[in-house]
Design a protein around this motif. Structure first.
Motif, PDB file in Angstrom:
ATOM      1  N   ASP A   1       1.167  -1.202  -0.409  1.00 26.62           N
ATOM      2  CA  ASP A   1      -0.069   0.182  -0.270  1.00 26.62           C
ATOM      3  C   ASP A   1       0.434   0.757   0.311  1.00 26.62           C
ATOM      4  O   ASP A   1       1.668   1.260   0.838  1.00 26.62           O
ATOM      5  CB  ASP A   1      -1.005  -0.142   0.882  1.00 26.62           C
ATOM      6  N   GLU A   2       1.157   1.854  -0.925  1.00 31.39           N
ATOM      7  CA  GLU A   2       2.035   3.096  -1.492  1.00 31.39           C
ATOM      8  C   GLU A   2       1.526   4.104  -0.072  1.00 31.39           C
ATOM      9  O   GLU A   2       3.013   4.633   0.298  1.00 31.39           O
ATOM     10  CB  GLU A   2       1.987   3.683  -2.788  1.00 31.39           C
ATOM     11  N   LYS A   3       0.296   4.545   0.062  1.00 29.58           N
ATOM     12  CA  LYS A   3      -0.332   5.186   1.034  1.00 29.58           C
ATOM     13  C   LYS A   3       0.542   5.168   2.805  1.00 29.58           C
ATOM     14  O   LYS A   3       1.621   5.770   3.254  1.00 29.58           O
ATOM     15  CB  LYS A   3      -1.299   5.690   1.297  1.00 29.58           C
ATOM     16  N   ILE A   4       0.339   3.802   2.843  1.00 27.61           N
ATOM     17  CA  ILE A   4       0.935   3.574   4.209  1.00 27.61           C
ATOM     18  C   ILE A   4       2.453   3.684   4.154  1.00 27.61           C
ATOM     19  O   ILE A   4       3.328   3.594   5.106  1.00 27.61           O
ATOM     20  CB  ILE A   4       0.296   1.957   4.006  1.00 27.61           C
ATOM     21  N   ARG A   5       3.116   2.489   3.290  1.00 33.32           N
ATOM     22  CA  ARG A   5       4.412   2.376   2.830  1.00 33.32           C
ATOM     23  C   ARG A   5       4.919   3.877   3.022  1.00 33.32           C
ATOM     24  O   ARG A   5       6.436   4.325   4.163  1.00 33.32           O
ATOM     25  CB  ARG A   5       4.591   1.960   1.566  1.00 33.32           C
ATOM     26  N   ASP A   6       4.215   5.396   2.169  1.00 30.80           N
ATOM     27  CA  ASP A   6       5.217   6.450   2.652  1.00 30.80           C
ATOM     28  C   ASP A   6       4.556   6.843   3.489  1.00 30.80           C
ATOM     29  O   ASP A   6       6.161   7.748   4.587  1.00 30.80           O
ATOM     30  CB  ASP A   6       4.502   7.414   1.520  1.00 30.80           C
TER      31      ASP A   6
END
Length: 669
Positions: free
Chosen positions: A397-402
């Motif tokens: 999940d790009e949002k959570i990752r960032d």
């Protein structure tokens, strides 16, 4: 002095004669039967019996080489006869390792004495070449000890690389479909064809060629390509051939320009602390511990059973103390963490937060101020900033990752600022997270810019070595100087892999893997200093109150008395076997009867147990645990055996760490 050359090739299914009554696997299981059956068949030398394409191509090259007056010896790894010289007389048979599973290959090859014979055969040679497929390579117990001045060179497929490149002085030429297609030779025989080209290159001046290869094994590739070129066997050989016949000397090679500035400085192994203790007074014959003892005071750590700790330091997570019993926390407050752990003064303690414990939370449950205070109160040597793991679904999940990436970097910034403000006594370690080589490299650059001289990579404990290798390759050029230190959380691999990681900047690491493997999974429960792994023998306690036997009785699968009889019979048989009072088959029968009653995987266990009992590795080990409890160290049964076996495994791994460290020091000096 001329170099002495040995080539080890495999038997082939195609043979000069294939009578209907040729030998089969069962004929080789009894020497008397084998002798009688051989008398019914025509005899051939091994060199002339096999007619498969690899063997024929190889032997054609060998004959031409010998016709030029040069010497070379050929041994054949036969699934029927074991390791045999080409001149040995044998009869036609139909047995191959290619249709056996890994467990049977290991046991059958052990009965044939393949590895032991190979160790003896190679002693008189300088260069040993192996032309073996993966199944035949499995018949040999790698790594195999050699003289320091010997080199083992493999013509093999890419899939065999991890099996081959475990040891120094092992080299590999990658040969597969691409080479078969390019050189217009069948895939089955391509290894023999290419080795014949090498012999053609060596015919005119053997001593010069073999000496050059001994000094630089990578030249093998050039000799083969030059021979093929000169004979004009390739129509399109003007094309780029850099992808052909890849030469490997390391599983994870590190080019000179990638060797980090801090390589060769530290190579330290930390052990995570997880209440790994045993009762020093445990009675193994009666399976008894004094119930009134206080385990926190009475029981001992691994470093108390050895003359000194079998690691370079301890890693303890804040969450483990926060979640401890009141009694444990009180003892730590009264004694201090070092005295509670009974750890010598000169062994450092590193503290972190234990990120896996809060992986499912949106944010870490700790603040920088309380973590710093925790490190200071417990007088730790190293303190790690607060991180948030980016693994599994959190990585996808790009949002959570960032978000987690930024939290980790912000915490590192806050940590070093407050560390300076408070003038703390511990050394700060900035931990970083990432999801690919570039994200880790950018994080490293950032924390270095904040002033960290010690950084740790988190979230890699369950990653494949190839992934970690690529991350470290990306990071290595950005390591600022020789004083920089890089820690890998939760990562312990074989020493050749760790050496590559070290060249790329890793200076310390922690892992409980050698300890945990003592009771997790099958095939890797007992480790040796030489790197071999065995399965421990499962004899669970037959108890009416707890455990598997209680569960099976409640499910109506037999009476408790039946389990108890078989349990005691298995334990008694093992002890008699240890004293050499009964044969291995009798001991194995008793063990497998209990296995069967428990519904265990009897067929899989039989081969693994047989290997362990045949080799008796606990007798070869001089560590205090094996010396004190003998065969009990390989019995899978309760904490006091299983954890001691884990302590032994940690000792075996640390011996490898120290050996690698000594080699590094020699290279530097």
């Amino acid at each position: 002095m001329d170099k002495r050359i040995l080539v080890v090739t495999s038997c082939t299914g195609e043979k000069k004669q294939k009578p209907v009554n040729q030998l089969l696997l069962d004929d080789f299981k009894d020497l008397e039967v084998l002798k009688n059956r051989e008398s019914e068949l025509d005899k051939f030398t091994a060199g002339e019996l096999y007619t498969g394409s690899q063997h024929e191509a190889l032997m054609k090259g060998v004959r031409q080489y010998r016709d030029a007056g040069a010497k070379i010896d050929v041994n054949i790894l036969s699934a029927g006869y074991g390791l045999i010289p080409e001149e040995k007389e044998i009869v036609p048979y139909e047995v191959t390792f290619n249709n056996m599973d890994a467990n049977f290959i290991r046991r059958w090859a052990k009965q044939q004495g393949v590895t032991e014979d190979l160790k003896v055969r190679i002693q008189n040679y300088d260069l040993i070449f192996f032309l073996l497929g993966d199944k035949y390579l499995q018949a040999i117990e790698w790594p195999i000890s050699t003289r320091d001045d010997q080199k083992l060179i493999f013509f093999a497929g890419e899939s065999s690389k991890k099996r081959i490149l475990l040891e120094d002085r092992n080299y590999m030429l990658s040969i597969g479909e691409k080479e078969a297609k390019k050189f217009k030779f069948g895939l089955i025989g391509i290894k023999g064809f290419l080795f014949a080209q090498l012999l053609a290159a060596a015919r005119k001046n053997p001593d010069e060629v073999w000496t050059a290869i001994d000094q630089d094994p990578a030249l093998i590739r050039e000799y083969i390509l030059d021979t093929i070129n000169s004979e004009k066997q390739l129509e399109l050989f003007t094309e780029d051939n850099s992808g052909l016949l890849k030469f490997h000397s390391e599983l994870y090679p590190v080019a000179d320009h990638l060797v980090s500035k801090n390589s060769g400085k530290d190579f330290h192994f930390f052990m995570p602390e997880n209440d790994d203790r045993v009762d020093p007074n445990y009675d193994f014959l009666k399976d008894f511990s004094e119930k009134t003892r206080n385990p926190l005071v009475n029981d001992v750590y691994a470093h108390q059973l050895f003359d000194q700790p079998q690691y370079d330091g301890i890693l303890i997570s804040k969450v483990n103390i926060d979640n401890a019993t009141k009694q444990k926390r009180k003892l730590i407050e009264e004694m201090g963490i070092r005295k509670f752990l009974k750890l010598p003064e000169n062994y450092p303690i590193m503290g972190d937060c234990g990120a896996f414990s809060y992986i499912d939370q949106d944010e870490p449950p700790y603040k920088t101020e309380e973590v710093i205070q925790y490190y200071e109160d417990h007088e730790l040597n190293f303190g790690v900033s607060i991180d948030h793991l980016i693994v599994g679904p959190f990585q996808r999940d790009e949002k959570i990752r960032d978000y987690r990436y930024e939290i980790t970097l912000e915490n590192a910034k806050d940590f070093i600022i407050k560390h300076r403000e408070k003038n703390c006594g511990f050394l700060p370690v900035g931990v970083v997270q990432g999801w690919d080589p570039v994200s880790f490299r950018k994080a490293i650059e950032h924390v270095i810019s904040l002033g960290y001289t010690r950084v740790a990579l988190g979230g890699l404990a369950r990653e494949k070595s190839e992934v970690i290798y690529e991350i470290l390759k990306e990071i290595s050029p950005y390591i600022p100087n020789e004083d920089f230190r890089l820690h890998l959380f939760g990562v312990a691999r074989d020493m050749r892999t760790m050496r590559s990681f070290h060249k790329l900047g890793m200076t310390s690491f922690d892992s409980a893997s050698p300890l945990r493997r003592a009771w997790l999974g099958t095939g890797h429960n007992y480790h040796t200093v030489e790197g071999k792994h065995y399965t421990a023998i499962r004899i669970p306690e037959a108890s009416e109150t707890t455990g598997r036997v209680k569960k099976m009785v409640l499910e109506g699968k037999g009476e408790f008395s039946q389990y108890k009889v078989l349990e005691q019979k298995a334990l008694s048989a093992l002890r008699k076997f240890d004293r050499k009072e009964i044969h291995i088959d009798e001991a194995l029968k008793a063990i497998l009867e209990y296995d069967e009653m428990l519904g265990e995987n009897r067929e899989a266990h039989e081969d693994l147990y047989y290997e362990l009992l045949m080799e008796r590795p606990w007798e070869e080990c001089t560590c205090p645990i094996c010396s004190a409890i003998g065969i009990d160290v390989v019995i899978f049964r309760g904490n006091n055996r299983n954890r001691r076996r884990g302590f032994h495994n940690t000792y075996a791994y640390y011996c490898q760490v120290k050996d690698m460290r000594e080699k590094m020091m020699k290279d530097i000096g």
